[in-house]
Scaffold this active site. Sequence first.
Site, PDB file in Angstrom:
ATOM      1  N   GLU A 153       0.758  -1.181  -0.012  1.00  0.00           N
ATOM      2  CA  GLU A 153      -0.026  -0.235   0.049  1.00  0.00           C
ATOM      3  C   GLU A 153       0.894   1.235  -0.055  1.00  0.00           C
ATOM      4  O   GLU A 153       0.980   2.113   0.921  1.00  0.00           O
ATOM      5  CB  GLU A 153      -0.917  -0.010   1.386  1.00  0.00           C
ATOM      6  CG  GLU A 153      -1.981  -1.169   1.195  1.00  0.00           C
ATOM      7  CD  GLU A 153      -3.115  -1.081   2.090  1.00  0.00           C
ATOM      8  OE1 GLU A 153      -2.513  -0.662   3.170  1.00  0.00           O
ATOM      9  OE2 GLU A 153      -4.072  -1.855   1.981  1.00  0.00           O
ATOM     10  N   GLU A 312      -6.870  -7.786  -0.493  1.00  0.00           N
ATOM     11  CA  GLU A 312      -7.451  -7.597   0.689  1.00  0.00           C
ATOM     12  C   GLU A 312      -8.687  -7.279   0.949  1.00  0.00           C
ATOM     13  O   GLU A 312      -9.243  -6.128   0.055  1.00  0.00           O
ATOM     14  CB  GLU A 312      -6.396  -6.744   1.615  1.00  0.00           C
ATOM     15  CG  GLU A 312      -5.119  -7.317   1.823  1.00  0.00           C
ATOM     16  CD  GLU A 312      -4.450  -6.221   2.622  1.00  0.00           C
ATOM     17  OE1 GLU A 312      -5.100  -5.220   3.281  1.00  0.00           O
ATOM     18  OE2 GLU A 312      -3.044  -6.044   2.489  1.00  0.00           O
TER      19      GLU A 312
HETATM   20  C1  GLA Z   1      -4.161  -2.641   4.963  1.00  0.00           C
HETATM   21  C2  GLA Z   1      -2.971  -3.383   5.138  1.00  0.00           C
HETATM   22  C3  GLA Z   1      -3.035  -4.608   6.177  1.00  0.00           C
HETATM   23  C4  GLA Z   1      -3.755  -4.543   7.041  1.00  0.00           C
HETATM   24  C5  GLA Z   1      -4.923  -4.112   6.581  1.00  0.00           C
HETATM   25  C6  GLA Z   1      -6.205  -3.957   7.859  1.00  0.00           C
HETATM   26  O1  GLA Z   1      -4.996  -2.996   4.006  1.00  0.00           O
HETATM   27  O2  GLA Z   1      -2.350  -3.810   3.919  1.00  0.00           O
HETATM   28  O3  GLA Z   1      -1.537  -5.128   6.475  1.00  0.00           O
HETATM   29  O4  GLA Z   1      -3.292  -3.571   8.033  1.00  0.00           O
HETATM   30  O5  GLA Z   1      -5.046  -2.730   6.104  1.00  0.00           O
HETATM   31  O6  GLA Z   1      -7.501  -3.609   7.391  1.00  0.00           O
END
Ligand code: GLA
Length: 673
Positions: A153, A312
């Site tokens: 991210e 995710e």
């Molecule tokens: C992000 C991160 C993960 C985790 C999630 C929690 O997407 O990439 O490592 O912290 O948020 O929602």
Amino acid sequence: MPETTPRGLTRLAFGGDYNPEQWPESVWQEDVRLMREAGVTMVSVGIFSWALLEPSPGTYDFGWLDRLLDLLHVHGIRVDLGTPTVVPPVWFYRAHPEALPVTAEGVRYEFGSRAAICHSNADYRAAAATITTRLAERYGDHPALAMWHVHNEYGVPVSACYCDSCAAHFRRWLATTYGTVDAVNAAWGTAFWGQRYAGFEDINPPRLTPAAVNPGQALDYKRFADATMRENFRMERDILHRLSPGVPVTTNFMTALSQCDSVDYWAWGREVDLVTNDHYLITDGRRTHVNLAMAADLTRSVAGGAPWLLLEHSTSGVNWQPRNPAKAPGQMARNSLTHVARGSEGALFFQWRQSRRGAEKFHSAMVPHGGTDTRVWREVVELGASVEALGEIRGTRTEADVAVLWDWQSWWAQNLDWRPSVDHEARERADAFYEALYDRHLTVDFAHPEADVSRYPLVVVPALYLMTEAAGRNLTAYVENGGTLVVSYFSGIVDEHDAVHEGAYPGPLRDVLGLTVEEFSPLLPGERVRVTGPDGTELSADVWTEFVVPRGADTVLTYADGLAAGLPAVTRHRLGEGTAWYVSTRLGADGLGTLLGRASEDAQLAPRADLPRDVEVVRRTGESGTYLFAVNHTGSDAKVPLGVPGTELLTGDRAAGRLAVPAGAVRVVRLDG
Ligand code: GLA
Ligand code: ZN
């Protein structure tokens, strides 16, 4: 050429972030057993593992990762392998404290969380290249490896660093971009407030200033920070391509998160082999499934319409919002399968097993603290079976009806200081128009303002403040050739340097809209105006009004109140074969529905009034067939007209006429054909 789908994955992806280093190895055996029970096909590994893999400088411990990848491979689970460069180990920061980023106020962040990185720091870049090289050398042809997951991210939680290395790097970026310092002076309008620079060495990042900072400088700093993160992504990607040929490389985006406003995903989409996205429900009182659909559509658009992957999302609640509701029964499946309907080749979660320690222990997971005798686990297993049943849709593409123009750079510019009203927010207008289209059951592609949109009967422009002359020509040609355009207020105001276009507003859109705007006149909090038409139409609006002068356009609705009373509020301009609508105020949901209804008539987009509200219908089509996804977000059973009969893939039943979609359920029909 790198592949564009996870290597060796013959089914849709199902699984999540797997962080086994948080557990004794005895738990791993149970993990893989449960993964098979749930139908997991791929997991993401190693994203935060740098400190374990390189416990001291130049000393590596790959043993545990070797054992883990072999174990997953034996159980037929593919691996999305992370480069751990989002969290360097503490020894690295001890040696290079200046790799910690600095805020605009001059405060340096500390170690002890994650993603504290100055992307200009040469020591960080070198260390990231080394660990990436070591991983690629060791695992580049591992039989379990499906794809590479670079970093995590980019852009959040730190979107830019303002340290001295970044200042030096920014000066080099400006020299490359502009050539001369006078070109910078001209672009930024430094004649204003006596900000003229004599040389590049005088220029700093837009650090804390007593009043509004130069907007051209601030906008370029956003571009610079984004480009710098992309340089680091490319560096890792190129190492992986060289040492692990053919294996696709991605990094997880967050295309629709309004907090993630520092990444130009149009540019990033061109850099990755496979677009992947993370999405979490934002619980701000609005319908969460609408934001989800928008995120999925935006991600597919960033991928150029190609299949992408949801890397995710959450099985139930998250833990980083002020209040984190659990998901209702069935909601997880609706969420996951909506992403699939809108182009994702599967559904993965953060994370596999819920942590007992650390900052995210209250974040839901596939295996909750309560273990397998839980609702979440039962729904995970059920979803795994559903995803398995949909395997044949791989490679098909989502069909869109309309295009919405979106540009991260325009959003950045819009959010700079000292605008006509703090109540106007570009993202709010994009969300509102999206929602109005969603409620008309139209599937949206997003497009860059300079992209070819000629295949769409309707193109919507929600508050695109920064717009180039080229974008204006693009939209003019689109309308002349028969398109229907809807433009919201505060569009086409400035060029790429945040300089107001010459002549009257809205510079590059004057001709296509057939009007000029003399002045903006935003409203005060709570103030509303009525907007009325000769046929008795009366709509309510707030936040923004302006003084519109038609120059070829017809007035459709007129301001009934406020300073603009008697002036046009909504106009329609016939140009060539097409039509351009302009709305100069902030209409609510009803008003946008009315406006888009009329524009849809011009675009000859048939109404879909036979579908109930919050029953989402989307199609994917390709070589294996055409698939109709119906997602019922309501508490009542619904019927969806099919047109063509087919086979429902989740139940195996034949379906014809009107498809029954029970309350809260998802149905996917392969249409005969
Ligand atoms: C992000 C991160 C993960 C985790 C999630 C929690 O997407 O990439 O490592 O912290 O948020 O929602
Ligand atoms: Zn820095």
